[in-house]
Design a protein around this motif. Structure first.
Motif, PDB file in Angstrom:
ATOM      1  N   ILE A 101       0.872  -1.177   0.000  1.00  0.00           N
ATOM      2  CA  ILE A 101       0.000   0.000   0.000  1.00  0.00           C
ATOM      3  C   ILE A 101       0.907   1.224   0.000  1.00  0.00           C
ATOM      4  CG2 ILE A 101      -1.729   1.306   1.323  1.00  0.00           C
ATOM      5  CD1 ILE A 101      -2.556  -1.400   2.580  1.00  0.00           C
ATOM      6  N   GLY A 102       0.694   2.141  -0.939  1.00  0.00           N
ATOM      7  CA  GLY A 102       1.580   3.298  -1.009  1.00  0.00           C
ATOM      8  C   GLY A 102       0.865   4.625  -0.899  1.00  0.00           C
ATOM      9  N   CYS A 103      -0.469   4.597  -0.883  1.00  0.00           N
ATOM     10  CA  CYS A 103      -1.176   5.875  -0.829  1.00  0.00           C
ATOM     11  C   CYS A 103      -2.585   5.676  -0.320  1.00  0.00           C
ATOM     12  CB  CYS A 103      -1.216   6.524  -2.213  1.00  0.00           C
ATOM     13  SG  CYS A 103      -2.352   5.720  -3.369  1.00  0.00           S
ATOM     14  N   ASP A 104      -3.315   6.783  -0.218  1.00  0.00           N
ATOM     15  CA  ASP A 104      -4.710   6.700   0.211  1.00  0.00           C
ATOM     16  C   ASP A 104      -5.618   7.422  -0.776  1.00  0.00           C
ATOM     17  OD1 ASP A 104      -3.658   9.170   0.860  1.00  0.00           O
ATOM     18  OD2 ASP A 104      -3.858   8.905   3.020  1.00  0.00           O
ATOM     19  N   THR A 105      -5.131   7.564  -2.019  1.00  0.00           N
ATOM     20  CA  THR A 105      -5.934   8.266  -3.028  1.00  0.00           C
ATOM     21  C   THR A 105      -5.976   7.487  -4.351  1.00  0.00           C
ATOM     22  OG1 THR A 105      -3.909   9.536  -3.479  1.00  0.00           O
ATOM     23  CG2 THR A 105      -5.601  10.624  -2.164  1.00  0.00           C
ATOM     24  N   SER A 106      -5.740   6.199  -4.312  1.00  0.00           N
ATOM     25  CA  SER A 106      -5.644   5.343  -5.512  1.00  0.00           C
ATOM     26  C   SER A 106      -4.719   5.921  -6.567  1.00  0.00           C
ATOM     27  CB  SER A 106      -7.002   5.026  -6.151  1.00  0.00           C
ATOM     28  OG  SER A 106      -8.042   5.692  -5.570  1.00  0.00           O
ATOM     29  N   SER A 107      -3.609   6.480  -6.131  1.00  0.00           N
ATOM     30  CA  SER A 107      -2.692   7.135  -7.068  1.00  0.00           C
ATOM     31  C   SER A 107      -1.463   6.313  -7.417  1.00  0.00           C
ATOM     32  CB  SER A 107      -2.187   8.456  -6.458  1.00  0.00           C
ATOM     33  OG  SER A 107      -3.248   9.249  -6.014  1.00  0.00           O
ATOM     34  N   CYS A 108      -1.022   5.412  -6.543  1.00  0.00           N
ATOM     35  CA  CYS A 108       0.340   4.895  -6.676  1.00  0.00           C
ATOM     36  C   CYS A 108       0.467   3.541  -7.364  1.00  0.00           C
ATOM     37  CB  CYS A 108       1.014   4.837  -5.313  1.00  0.00           C
ATOM     38  SG  CYS A 108       0.449   3.458  -4.294  1.00  0.00           S
ATOM     39  N   GLY A 109      -0.571   2.730  -7.313  1.00  0.00           N
ATOM     40  CA  GLY A 109      -0.512   1.432  -7.987  1.00  0.00           C
ATOM     41  C   GLY A 109       0.304   0.368  -7.275  1.00  0.00           C
ATOM     42  N   ALA A 110       0.828   0.665  -6.084  1.00  0.00           N
ATOM     43  CA  ALA A 110       1.623  -0.333  -5.359  1.00  0.00           C
ATOM     44  C   ALA A 110       0.798  -1.576  -5.060  1.00  0.00           C
ATOM     45  CB  ALA A 110       2.160   0.260  -4.056  1.00  0.00           C
ATOM     46  N   CYS A 111      -0.511  -1.399  -5.031  1.00  0.00           N
ATOM     47  CA  CYS A 111      -1.423  -2.463  -4.621  1.00  0.00           C
ATOM     48  C   CYS A 111      -1.982  -3.255  -5.807  1.00  0.00           C
ATOM     49  CB  CYS A 111      -2.579  -1.833  -3.862  1.00  0.00           C
ATOM     50  SG  CYS A 111      -3.475  -0.670  -4.920  1.00  0.00           S
ATOM     51  N   THR A 112      -1.425  -3.056  -6.993  1.00  0.00           N
ATOM     52  CA  THR A 112      -1.983  -3.664  -8.202  1.00  0.00           C
ATOM     53  C   THR A 112      -1.910  -5.194  -8.170  1.00  0.00           C
ATOM     54  OG1 THR A 112      -1.286  -1.717  -9.448  1.00  0.00           O
ATOM     55  CG2 THR A 112      -1.852  -3.683 -10.738  1.00  0.00           C
ATOM     56  N   VAL A 118      -5.906  -4.501 -11.476  1.00  0.00           N
ATOM     57  CA  VAL A 118      -6.718  -3.521 -10.735  1.00  0.00           C
ATOM     58  C   VAL A 118      -5.909  -3.049  -9.540  1.00  0.00           C
ATOM     59  CG1 VAL A 118      -8.976  -4.510 -11.297  1.00  0.00           C
ATOM     60  CG2 VAL A 118      -7.788  -5.247  -9.223  1.00  0.00           C
ATOM     61  N   LYS A 119      -6.215  -1.835  -9.107  1.00  0.00           N
ATOM     62  CA  LYS A 119      -5.630  -1.348  -7.862  1.00  0.00           C
ATOM     63  C   LYS A 119      -6.492  -1.929  -6.747  1.00  0.00           C
ATOM     64  CE  LYS A 119      -3.626   2.764  -9.923  1.00  0.00           C
ATOM     65  NZ  LYS A 119      -3.564   4.222 -10.003  1.00  0.00           N
ATOM     66  N   SER A 120      -5.907  -2.803  -5.961  1.00  0.00           N
ATOM     67  CA  SER A 120      -6.728  -3.535  -4.996  1.00  0.00           C
ATOM     68  C   SER A 120      -7.180  -2.669  -3.823  1.00  0.00           C
ATOM     69  CB  SER A 120      -5.996  -4.782  -4.501  1.00  0.00           C
ATOM     70  OG  SER A 120      -4.802  -4.431  -3.835  1.00  0.00           O
ATOM     71  N   CYS A 121      -6.730  -1.411  -3.780  1.00  0.00           N
ATOM     72  CA  CYS A 121      -7.250  -0.501  -2.755  1.00  0.00           C
ATOM     73  C   CYS A 121      -8.506   0.199  -3.248  1.00  0.00           C
ATOM     74  CB  CYS A 121      -6.196   0.538  -2.372  1.00  0.00           C
ATOM     75  SG  CYS A 121      -5.909   1.786  -3.635  1.00  0.00           S
ATOM     76  N   THR A 122      -8.898  -0.065  -4.502  1.00  0.00           N
ATOM     77  CA  THR A 122     -10.104   0.586  -5.022  1.00  0.00           C
ATOM     78  C   THR A 122     -11.265  -0.394  -5.147  1.00  0.00           C
ATOM     79  OG1 THR A 122      -9.539   0.129  -7.324  1.00  0.00           O
ATOM     80  CG2 THR A 122      -8.708   2.181  -6.410  1.00  0.00           C
TER      81      THR A 122
HETATM   82  S1  FES Z   1      -2.340   1.883  -2.501  1.00  0.00           S
HETATM   83 FE1  FES Z   1      -1.890   3.487  -3.874  1.00  0.00          FE
HETATM   84  S2  FES Z   1      -3.157   2.969  -5.536  1.00  0.00           S
HETATM   85 FE2  FES Z   1      -3.645   1.450  -4.104  1.00  0.00          FE
END
Ligand code: FES
Ligand code: FES
Lengths: 154, 770
Positions: free
Chosen positions: A37-48, A56-60
């Motif tokens: 997890i790299g962010c809280d705005t679905s911006s970083c893609g670390a969670c892909t 998919v970005k799994s935080c979304t």
């Molecule tokens: S944690 Fe950054 S996009 Fe999902």
């Protein structure tokens, strides 16, 4: 609520709070912490991750929305101790440094080549726009993805 | 050595992902509470009260702790030269001084409960006027620490020579803003703390130096050194912002004691943007003077640094800026004064380059301004003033001594690789044609200090195990730099043990008690050299042992590093393997410690050429090319060196074109997440053209300097210069960073109507190639 998914080929079934995000489900419930997890705005893609083959970005995504789906995370990409060609390309071309963006970046890159097996450099760059890396300046990531495409073609 | 070796650490990262603090699953942390900090929502205010009652009743809440509960002394700034009266409380007690400052901490069973409960803590604030701008802070109308009587945390003044520019034919002066940026490692800060039954505290934290963090924990919590173990597991980037350990993180040790349970904390990105130290943040005035033939005779740099609310490392960095005042140029007269002031903003820390990019940006802008004023090509002005290759060691007017360099070759190589003359011709063509998209060409040269400012050292231990494998203990702390591979290469080279049989251990203070970590591009030239020395001692010792095994005279023994074994000279068949030799060492084992202390820091250097396209109707800037020559002495692994350069270049470009931490007039942050902060993606950047150059340093036996920060230091001014260069036909001579479309567009519009390059005011300078 109940969620039943297949993660890296293994069936999982759990009771989760409806608000649980897929990334939290994978990390905390299934216990696969490779997805970051790299962010809280679905911006970083670390969670892909791959959800039915699509990145998919799994935080979304809510865990319950993934009910019935097949999920692949970084832990499920190599088979029989052999690195996936994308993993191998990242290694050969030094496409990772701290490794934090890497699981998401590799999954996004796999999905990118799936959709466009012979991308140009510009297409790789556009295709990875949703995945941030602070270490590599993307130079070697782009090189790795192009090399993986090349390798798959030959 | 010197070969492209792919990283040994990669398979682990690529198949399972790393083990960062958030994903750490160790028995000691079972049942850990989650800590969630309640943070100030106002930049400057008196705290009338904090109502925690509702939060205490919330689901899953075990405790809510405020500053009044913490029985630890508030700390003065870590660096003694900073104003020691500017104390930082553990949690704000009477006053909050920046948005994001922790005012309470909520402890819950799960992270989600913590997020919910933190919303139910109600501080009652009485607003105070906020001072956001360092120039306003210097004026001192609003004081952050009224008892201290000043906002100045540090002043480095060495006397001003009013006659500095006397006799100069041309003198140019400009105010420059080196804007505040966010380091943004992809992993945010994360820490966990647990007390063992043996009364020892273990802290797992995302840091660039575990040993430094341990020392801080010991000092701040009043413990004995033997009582604390700090572990840095995998660390997802640092870039200077994770040097040492933050107050919140030390507090976790105290909280774990008080709760009688382990505690873990992982910040959110938004929290991180408000609390992880920011970088840069200098307002500078440059004045440069010289002759019309291009000779620079005098230079003055005045620095006003933004320390943020509580002075930390960022407040000290002007010292580093000062060291590099004159850059690569032989300027006979130069001076630099600096002041660091507190403001109601996030405290500043080191960020890739840490004080040196600010120096390079200043002198490079000054050179461009001077070139424009005398109407000479900026590359030519630079060439005329470079320190000559035979002048080393070279001492600058501010007293810095550069070890080795060949700046002229670096510049000429970069210009040739970029095709500078062709670029100028294409630029002239577009200007002539009045094309909408104009070309800008920026040139920078730079020199920087690594493993400085004062010489330092590093420790290493190399051990050969009974099975013939080796293990390296290092005081450096890699978080992306590839030390597992690099240190193994050094040992493999000396011992002939294959890379895959060499393990590298770092970042655990129980296993490596002494170490200074990874920062300031110090690792290879200190830590790597220490590994090299320790391996050398192992060879010496092993020679004796092998002589026993082979019943020969030690002087007759040969280590065959290709085969990885010992034999007697002339008798290659009678061999002793490393396992044999290690076995002969008996109980004590075969292990050697070494410390390498450098006699001086080293000074990497280089030259960058940036090419940008500027859409003169929208102001949009596109970086088309960046060609860099970065010389960091002898290269161990070109693959790793290029990786460091790429990352550095990207961060330098990002500062020049996009990134800025911004606040509104009341100190409210407006770039507090990755949606609002302009962190670039692959789509905004080109591939980089990196040209190799190696000028060894005499300072250490590897001949190596540091490469971690060079890319950033060279790229920022080159790209900024390219943007200004594109705007030269509009009469623009300076534009502060970042060169956002709006800023560029406004500069063009301000230049007058109609805004076309062909009819704009004549360019002063920059056009000698036309
Ligand atoms: S944690 Fe950054 S996009 Fe999902
Ligand atoms: S490798 Fe560190 S963020 Fe990409």
């Amino acid at each position: 609520m109940k969620v039943a998914v297949t993660v890296n080929g293994t069936k999982q079934e759990h009771e989760v709070e409806p608000r649980t995000l897929l990334v939290h489900y994978l990390r905390e419930v299934v216990g696969l912490t490779g997805t970051n997890i790299g962010c809280d705005t679905s911006s970083c893609g670390a969670c892909t991750v791959l959800l039915d083959g699509q990145s998919v970005k799994s935080c979304t995504v809510l865990a319950v929305q993934a009910d019935g789906a097949e999920i692949t995370t970084i832990e499920g990409l190599a088979s029989d101790g052999q690195l996936h060609p994308m993993q191998e390309a990242f290694r050969q071309h030094h496409g990772l440094q701290c490794g934090y963006c890497t699981p998401g970046m590799v999954m996004a890159a796999v999905s990118l080549l799936d959709e466009n097996p012979a991308p140009t450099e510009a297409e790789v760059r556009e295709g990875l726009e949703g995945n941030l890396c602070r270490c590599t300046g993307y130079h070697n990531i782009v090189k790795a993805v192009l090399a993986a495409a090349e390798g798959a073609a030959s | 050595m010197g070969t492209r070796v792919v990283r040994t650490e990669d398979p682990r990262f690529l198949t399972g992902g790393g083990t960062y603090v958030a994903g750490l699953r160790v028995p000691e942390l079972e049942g850990a509470l989650h800590a969630t900090f309640v943070r100030a929502t106002i930049a400057h205010a008196r705290i009338a009260s904090i109502d925690t009652s509702e939060a205490e009743r919330a689901h899953g809440v075990v405790a809510v702790v405020t500053g009044a509960d913490v029985d630890l002394e508030p700390a003065p700034p870590e660096t003694p030269i900073l104003n020691q009266q500017m104390l930082r409380p553990w949690l704000a007690v009477d006053t909050v001084r920046y948005v994001g400052e922790p005012v309470a901490v909520v402890l819950t069973d799960t992270a989600a409960q913590g997020a919910d409960a933190a919303e139910l803590v109600w501080p009652d604030y009485e607003p105070l006027p906020a001072v956001v701008d360092p120039e306003a802070a210097l004026a001192g109308d609003t004081l952050l620490f009224p008892d201290v009587g000043t906002n100045v945390a540090l002043e480095l003044a060495f006397g001003r020579d009013e006659a500095l520019f006397e006799g100069c034919e041309v003198v140019v002066s400009e105010r420059l803003v080196n804007q505040r940026v966010a380091p943004c490692p992809l992993e945010v800060r994360a820490t966990a703390a647990a007390w063992g039954d043996d009364g020892r505290l273990t802290i797992w934290t995302s840091t660039q130096n575990a040993q430094g963090a341990r020392d801080a924990v010991v000092a701040r919590l009043g413990l004995d050194e033997g009582q604390v173990r700090v572990v840095a597991p995998d660390v997802g980037g640092g870039f200077g912002a994770k040097i040492g350990i933050y107050t919140e993180e030390i507090l976790l040790g105290w909280l774990a004691k008080r709760m009688g349970r382990p505690v873990r904390w992982v910040e959110t990105r938004t929290e991180s943007m408000l609390n992880m130290g920011h970088g840069r943040g200098q307002v500078q005035r440059v004045t440069i003077g010289g002759r019309r033939d291009g000779t620079v005779e005098a230079y003055r740099l005045e620095v006003l640094a933004d320390a943020g609310a509580y002075p930390k490392l960022g407040a000290v960095l002007p010292y580093m800026t000062r060291l590099m005042t004159t850059g690569t140029y032989a300027i006979p007269r130069a001076e630099c004064d600096t002041r660091s002031v507190v403001t109601n903003t996030t405290p500043t820390m080191a960020y890739r380059g840490a004080g040196r990019p600010e120096a390079a940006a200043a002198i490079e802008r000054a050179m461009d301004l001077f070139a424009a004023e005398i109407g000479m090509d900026p590359a030519e002005v630079r060439r005329r003033n470079l320190v000559a290759p035979d002048a080393f060691p070279y001492t600058t007017p501010v007293g810095t001594t550069y070890d080795s360099g060949d700046y002229r070759t670096a510049l000429d190589t970069a210009l040739a690789a970029a095709g500078y003359d062709d670029l100028r011709a294409e630029q002239a063509r577009r200007r002539q044609a009045g094309e909408r998209v104009q070309l800008g060409i920026g040139v920078s040269t730079y020199v920087e200090v690594t493993a400085g400012p004062t010489p330092s050292g590093e420790d290493a231990r190399v051990e050969v195990r009974p099975d013939g494998s080796a293990v390296v203990y290092t005081g450096t702390s890699p978080h992306g730099q590839g030390h597992h591979t690099a240190w193994a290469m050094i040992v493999a080279d000396r011992l002939g043990i294959p890379l895959d049989r060499i393990e590298v251990i770092h970042g655990d203070t129980d296993l490596v008690p002494r170490g200074e970590g990874t920062m300031g591009s110090r690792s290879l030239q200190l830590g790597g050299v220490a590994v090299h020395e320790a391996a050398g001692k192992v060879v010496d010792r092993a020679r004796e042992l092998a002589a026993e095994v082979l019943e020969a005279n030690p002087d007759d023994l040969v280590l065959d590093t290709d085969a990885g074994h010992w034999h007697v000279a002339g008798t290659p068949t009678a061999t002793a393997t490393w396992a044999d030799v290690a076995a002969a060492a008996g109980e004590d084992g075969l292990a050697e410690d070494a410390r390498f202390d450098a006699a001086s820091p080293t000074f990497p250097f280089g030259a960058h050429v940036a090419v940008v396209a500027v859409d003169t109707e929208t102001g949009k800037v596109t970086l088309e090319r960046i060609v860099t020559v970065d010389d960091a002495g002898r290269i161990l692994n070109p693959l790793l060196v290029e990786g460091q350069r790429h990352g550095g270049i990207a961060q330098g470009v990002a500062q020049a074109l996009w990134e800025e931490v911004r606040y509104d007039g009341d100190g409210n942050p407006v770039t507090a997440n990755l949606a609002d902060y302009a962190f670039p993606s692959a789509a905004e950047l080109p591939s980089f053209e990196v040209v190799p150059m190696e000028t060894p340093t005499p300072v250490n036996p590897l001949g190596a300097k540091g490469i971690g920060e060079s890319g950033t230091i060279g790229a920022t001014p080159a790209v900024q210069s390219a943007v200004v260069d594109a705007l030269a036909p509009f009469g623009v001579r300076h534009l502060d960073m970042p060169a956002t479309p709006e800023r560029v567009w406004r500069a063009i519009v301000r230049a007058g109507e109609p805004p076309t390059p062909a009819s704009g005011p004549a360019a002063a300078g920059t056009g000698s190639a036309e």
